[in-house]
Design a protein around this motif. Structure first.
Motif, mmCIF file in Angstrom:
data_model
loop_
_atom_site.group_PDB
_atom_site.id
_atom_site.type_symbol
_atom_site.label_atom_id
_atom_site.label_comp_id
_atom_site.label_asym_id
_atom_site.label_seq_id
_atom_site.Cartn_x
_atom_site.Cartn_y
_atom_site.Cartn_z
ATOM 1 N N ALA A 68 20.088 -45.014 -76.840
ATOM 2 C CA ALA A 68 21.361 -44.857 -76.133
ATOM 3 C C ALA A 68 22.463 -44.635 -77.155
ATOM 4 C CB ALA A 68 21.659 -46.092 -75.290
ATOM 5 N N ALA A 69 23.266 -43.595 -76.942
ATOM 6 C CA ALA A 69 24.374 -43.294 -77.858
ATOM 7 C C ALA A 69 25.624 -44.049 -77.434
ATOM 8 C CB ALA A 69 24.648 -41.797 -77.882
ATOM 9 N N LYS A 70 26.349 -44.525 -78.439
ATOM 10 C CA LYS A 70 27.678 -45.102 -78.202
ATOM 11 C C LYS A 70 28.716 -44.245 -78.914
ATOM 12 C CE LYS A 70 30.722 -49.003 -79.166
ATOM 13 N NZ LYS A 70 30.873 -50.385 -79.681
ATOM 14 N N ASP A 71 29.856 -43.991 -78.241
ATOM 15 C CA ASP A 71 30.978 -43.254 -78.836
ATOM 16 C C ASP A 71 30.639 -41.773 -78.974
ATOM 17 O OD1 ASP A 71 33.014 -42.212 -80.365
ATOM 18 O OD2 ASP A 71 33.143 -43.891 -81.735
ATOM 19 N N THR A 72 29.762 -41.434 -79.936
ATOM 20 C CA THR A 72 29.375 -40.042 -80.172
ATOM 21 C C THR A 72 28.026 -40.001 -80.866
ATOM 22 O OG1 THR A 72 29.973 -37.980 -81.307
ATOM 23 C CG2 THR A 72 30.632 -40.021 -82.360
ATOM 24 N N THR A 73 27.295 -38.925 -80.638
ATOM 25 C CA THR A 73 26.053 -38.750 -81.402
ATOM 26 C C THR A 73 26.367 -38.363 -82.837
ATOM 27 O OG1 THR A 73 25.913 -36.482 -80.593
ATOM 28 C CG2 THR A 73 24.636 -38.141 -79.420
ATOM 29 N N GLY A 74 27.586 -37.880 -83.097
ATOM 30 C CA GLY A 74 28.073 -37.808 -84.471
ATOM 31 C C GLY A 74 28.035 -36.467 -85.159
ATOM 32 N N TYR A 80 19.577 -55.824 -75.483
ATOM 33 C CA TYR A 80 19.065 -55.822 -76.855
ATOM 34 C C TYR A 80 19.783 -54.812 -77.759
ATOM 35 C CZ TYR A 80 15.118 -58.686 -75.327
ATOM 36 O OH TYR A 80 14.340 -59.707 -74.843
ATOM 37 N N ALA A 81 20.687 -54.002 -77.224
ATOM 38 C CA ALA A 81 21.322 -52.957 -78.025
ATOM 39 C C ALA A 81 22.261 -53.542 -79.083
ATOM 40 C CB ALA A 81 22.096 -51.995 -77.139
ATOM 41 N N VAL A 82 22.306 -52.927 -80.248
ATOM 42 C CA VAL A 82 23.265 -53.308 -81.287
ATOM 43 C C VAL A 82 24.687 -53.033 -80.794
ATOM 44 C CG1 VAL A 82 24.092 -52.790 -83.618
ATOM 45 C CG2 VAL A 82 21.633 -52.919 -83.164
ATOM 46 N N ASN A 83 24.837 -51.960 -80.014
ATOM 47 C CA ASN A 83 26.122 -51.565 -79.433
ATOM 48 C C ASN A 83 27.139 -51.194 -80.500
ATOM 49 O OD1 ASN A 83 27.908 -50.954 -77.348
ATOM 50 N ND2 ASN A 83 28.756 -53.030 -77.312
ATOM 51 N N LYS A 84 26.713 -50.308 -81.404
ATOM 52 C CA LYS A 84 27.630 -49.739 -82.391
ATOM 53 C C LYS A 84 27.582 -48.214 -82.293
ATOM 54 C CE LYS A 84 28.401 -53.236 -85.882
ATOM 55 N NZ LYS A 84 28.664 -53.424 -87.317
ATOM 56 N N ARG A 85 28.548 -47.550 -82.958
ATOM 57 C CA ARG A 85 28.642 -46.097 -82.891
ATOM 58 C C ARG A 85 27.361 -45.426 -83.396
ATOM 59 N NH1 ARG A 85 33.088 -43.293 -86.552
ATOM 60 N NH2 ARG A 85 31.533 -43.787 -88.149
ATOM 61 N N GLY A 86 26.956 -44.382 -82.692
ATOM 62 C CA GLY A 86 25.787 -43.626 -83.108
ATOM 63 C C GLY A 86 24.615 -43.818 -82.157
ATOM 64 N N LEU A 87 23.404 -43.761 -82.697
ATOM 65 C CA LEU A 87 22.186 -43.893 -81.904
ATOM 66 C C LEU A 87 21.683 -45.330 -81.950
ATOM 67 C CD1 LEU A 87 20.220 -40.633 -82.837
ATOM 68 C CD2 LEU A 87 21.824 -41.012 -80.946
ATOM 69 N N ASN A 88 21.722 -46.011 -80.807
ATOM 70 C CA ASN A 88 21.174 -47.362 -80.671
ATOM 71 C C ASN A 88 19.727 -47.243 -80.194
ATOM 72 O OD1 ASN A 88 23.634 -49.588 -80.644
ATOM 73 N ND2 ASN A 88 24.302 -47.531 -80.101
ATOM 74 N N ILE A 89 18.820 -47.875 -80.903
ATOM 75 C CA ILE A 89 17.384 -47.749 -80.602
ATOM 76 C C ILE A 89 16.783 -49.134 -80.403
ATOM 77 C CG2 ILE A 89 15.164 -46.865 -81.396
ATOM 78 C CD1 ILE A 89 16.701 -44.937 -83.231
ATOM 79 N N VAL A 90 16.058 -49.304 -79.303
ATOM 80 C CA VAL A 90 15.318 -50.545 -79.038
ATOM 81 C C VAL A 90 13.849 -50.182 -78.855
ATOM 82 C CG1 VAL A 90 14.944 -52.433 -77.410
ATOM 83 C CG2 VAL A 90 17.280 -51.785 -78.056
ATOM 84 N N ASP A 132 24.512 -45.007 -87.588
ATOM 85 C CA ASP A 132 25.804 -44.354 -87.402
ATOM 86 C C ASP A 132 25.674 -42.882 -87.797
ATOM 87 O OD1 ASP A 132 28.367 -43.506 -87.189
ATOM 88 O OD2 ASP A 132 29.243 -44.986 -88.533
ATOM 89 N N THR A 133 25.347 -42.055 -86.839
ATOM 90 C CA THR A 133 25.125 -40.633 -87.114
ATOM 91 C C THR A 133 26.435 -39.841 -87.165
ATOM 92 O OG1 THR A 133 24.619 -40.467 -84.747
ATOM 93 C CG2 THR A 133 22.767 -40.466 -86.281
ATOM 94 N N HIS A 134 27.546 -40.565 -87.207
ATOM 95 C CA HIS A 134 28.847 -39.899 -87.400
ATOM 96 C C HIS A 134 29.311 -40.005 -88.847
ATOM 97 C CE1 HIS A 134 32.477 -37.976 -86.021
ATOM 98 N NE2 HIS A 134 33.238 -38.937 -86.488
ATOM 99 N N SER A 135 28.701 -40.897 -89.614
ATOM 100 C CA SER A 135 29.062 -41.053 -91.026
ATOM 101 C C SER A 135 27.974 -40.443 -91.885
ATOM 102 C CB SER A 135 29.244 -42.531 -91.391
ATOM 103 O OG SER A 135 28.009 -43.207 -91.336
ATOM 104 N N LYS A 136 28.369 -39.885 -93.033
ATOM 105 C CA LYS A 136 27.423 -39.166 -93.877
ATOM 106 C C LYS A 136 26.341 -40.072 -94.441
ATOM 107 C CE LYS A 136 30.068 -35.130 -95.216
ATOM 108 N NZ LYS A 136 30.480 -34.251 -96.320
ATOM 109 N N GLY A 137 26.628 -41.360 -94.588
ATOM 110 C CA GLY A 137 25.625 -42.268 -95.131
ATOM 111 C C GLY A 137 24.620 -42.739 -94.103
ATOM 112 N N TRP A 138 24.826 -42.396 -92.801
ATOM 113 C CA TRP A 138 23.942 -42.834 -91.721
ATOM 114 C C TRP A 138 23.719 -44.346 -91.794
ATOM 115 C CZ3 TRP A 138 20.033 -38.651 -93.533
ATOM 116 C CH2 TRP A 138 20.455 -37.394 -93.127
#
Length: 607
Positions: A37-43, A125-135, A151-157
């Motif tokens: 589940a994506a939060k905010d943006t897939t990035g 169970y989701a982390v609920n942070k920006r990007g791709l949340n995986i359970v 965090d697939t919106h930041s270059k460091g992932w």
């Protein structure tokens, strides 16, 4: 009843921290329900490499560029049973029963709730942070085994993992203990190998005969006896590989050398690794590298404007166990008005500088060192900067490149490349003074194109100091993406922008004022016109360009660019040979030949 054993693939999954490694390991897990589940943006940082891994897992939607859209995927035992990408600024929701477990998923973008929820039997169970949340739910042991977000919106992932209580936690702890024991055994081996006084077995006359017959070099003639170990240190962002690649490939294409690239520093690990592999060279992470075992013949480092990355304690062993150390600074110029002696002290007056045999530099710095009465020019060698090889091969079509699809909007337009330096409080950085004027100009001149390529660190500084926030960045990117003539360039290949540009705008004490000379295009140097006046480090270079000291002069330069005028062309052409040693794509090979010569003089001719 005794707990069922957790798959080894799940143990490996729980230890994975890089997104590419994680997705690859995720595909090896059998009998699992995987919920995304994506939060905010897939990035903005979700690229083709990530998509390739997701497609192997069974996903069908290309998530690149799909910003601020809810996204859900559910995979059961390798089968894609549900996948949905919502419309812009809309959420996605899904509910089902799998393996007698009630599953409820919600994905909301920034402007529609901004959350990721993954419920299994009423527990989120989701982390609920920006990007791709995986359970990940393991059907075999009937439990959630991992919850992570990338965090697939930041270059460091950047990854964040949510603690999950496992029935098989003792097994995972045992695996960790096994790893610790293996590491301890490895350290003991290292100590044994490095112990000069280690007891050697007595060689009898009979054994001596067998020893001579069974020399490994004799029975395995395919192994080169003279293969030298070349280690290249890659620190900083992935975009810096352009300035190292030609040196690495020059050695890697020669069968006399065993070449590896040591990935040094935090951030962008997977991107850096991918760039090195793409050039056919083996990467190794710094924390997995043992210099005392490897003992490089040749170590090549690429400092910026100082030696800070190489004076850290963890790097001392790498220097100590290397037979020859060569430094190839990225910088082409002094970046502030100071004497060349002060500038060079930042390279030489430290442990890394003392261990360095030679500094390979380009013409601007070398000329100043030769003129100095207080510097020994013996360690400073004029060859040429390898960053020019990438430029030469790309600009001249020797290296086949493709412009991103989003750049198609620039077709049949004259294009200006606008770059910035970093250290946002520095008087050298002018973005804050000119940004409104430049953007307004291009909004009124749709027949022209603008490529904006800010220094990556500059954007990090603005975000880190609260000048901009993530919402500001989204608005900016959306503005550029929706325009018909603006590109925000985040490509790792900065040579692409050089190839497409018809003119350049740059800050003053920045290497671009030299590197862009090779384009033979108009170059405008932006000066501050407030109380923070910037003093040029190399006034003799700056005067070869068009100097801009106000908004009116900026508009005049843009008009000149639009009208395809370039009255300063002849003066700029003379500067190329004056400030650049070689622009022919062969600096990497020249550096290799120099190192070979000096290594031979230092070691082989003594034997």
């Amino acid at each position: 009843m005794k707990n069922k054993m957790i798959q080894n693939s799940i143990v490996q999954l729980c230890a994975s921290t890089g997104i590419l490694q994680y997705l690859e390991q995720m595909n090896k897990v059998q009998g699992a329900i995987i919920i995304i589940a994506a939060k905010d943006t897939t990035g903005h940082a979700l690229d083709q490499r990530i998509m390739d891994k997701l497609k192997l897992a069974g996903l069908r939607t290309d998530l690149r560029g799909k910003h601020w859209q809810g996204y859900i995927a559910v995979i059961d035992s390798g089968k894609n049973i549900y996948e949905k990408l919502a419309e812009l600024n809309q959420s996605a929701e899904y509910g089902t029963v799998l393996g007698k477990r009630v599953i409820e998923v919600k994905s909301s973008p920034l402007n529609d709730g901004n959350e990721a929820l993954i419920y299994i039997d009423g527990i989120n169970y989701a982390v609920n942070k920006r990007g791709l949340n995986i359970v990940v739910y393991d059907r075999y042991t009937k439990q959630v085994v991992d919850s992570v977000c990338f965090d697939t919106h930041s270059k460091g992932w950047e990854h964040t993992r949510k603690p999950v209580k496992l029935d098989g936690a003792d097994q995972i702890a045992g695996e960790i203990e096994n790893c610790k024991r293996m590491l301890l055994d490895l350290k003991r081996t290292i100590n044994k190998v490095s112990n000069e006084n280690a007891k050697k077995p007595e060689i009898t006359a009979e054994n001596k005969t067998f020893k001579e017959k069974l020399q490994i070099e004799s029975i395995l003639p395919a192994i080169r006896k003279d293969k030298k170990r070349v280690r290249i240190v890659f620190w900083g962002g992935p975009y810096l590989w352009n300035a190292m690649a030609s040196v690495g490939t020059a050695f890697a294409q020669d069968d006399h050398y065993d070449v590896k690239v040591i990935l040094h520093g935090k951030g962008w690990e997977e991107e850096k690794k991918a760039r090195v592999i793409a050039d056919g060279i083996t990467p190794v992470f710094m924390d997995e590298y043992f210099a005392e075992l490897d003992q490089p013949d040749i170590l090549i480092i690429f400092p910026g404007s100082n030696m800070k990355p190489f004076v850290r304690p963890e790097f001392k062993k790498v220097l100590d166990f290397s037979k020859m150390v060569i430094a190839v600074p990225f910088t082409l110029i002094r970046t502030q008005p100071e004497k060349i002696e002060s500038f060079m002290k930042r390279f030489t007056d430290n442990y890394a500088g003392e261990k360095t045999d030679y500094f390979v530099i380009d013409r601007v710095l070398h000329n100043e060192i030769e003129k100095s009465m207080n510097l020994d020019s013996g360690k400073a060698v004029l060859i040429g900067n390898p960053k020019f090889d990438e430029l030469y091969n790309t600009v001249n079509g020797i290296k086949e490149v493709e412009f991103p699809d989003s750049w198609k909007k620039l077709e049949k337009k004259r294009v200006l490349l606008w770059t910035t330096d970093h250290v946002y409080t520095s008087p050298n950085v002018t973005f804050d003074l000119y940004v409104k004027t430049i953007l307004e100009y291009f909004s009124h001149h749709q027949e022209l194109g603008l490529i904006f390529r800010p220094h990556p660190i500059y954007i990090v500084e603005l975000l880190g100091n609260g000048i901009w926030n993530e919402r500001d960045m989204k608005v900016l990117h959306e503005f550029f993406d929706s325009s018909d003539n603006l590109i925000w360039d985040e490509e790792p290949e900065y040579a692409l922008a050089y190839k497409r540009a018809d003119a350049v705008l740059s800050d003053m004490n920045c290497g671009i004022c030299v590197s862009s000379l090779v384009l033979d295009k108009p170059i405008g140097i932006l000066h501050r016109f407030d109380e923070n006046e910037c003093i040029p480090a190399h006034p003799e270079i700056i005067e070869k360009h068009y100097n801009i000291s106000g908004l009116e002069e900026c508009t005049e330069f843009l008009d000149m660019f639009a009208q395809e005028q370039d009255p300063g062309n002849e003066m700029r052409k003379c500067a190329i040979n004056e400030y650049i040693a070689h622009y022919d794509g062969k600096n990497g090979e020249r550096i290799k030949q120099f190192i070979e010569q000096k290594y031979s003089e230092k070691y082989e001719e003594q034997q």
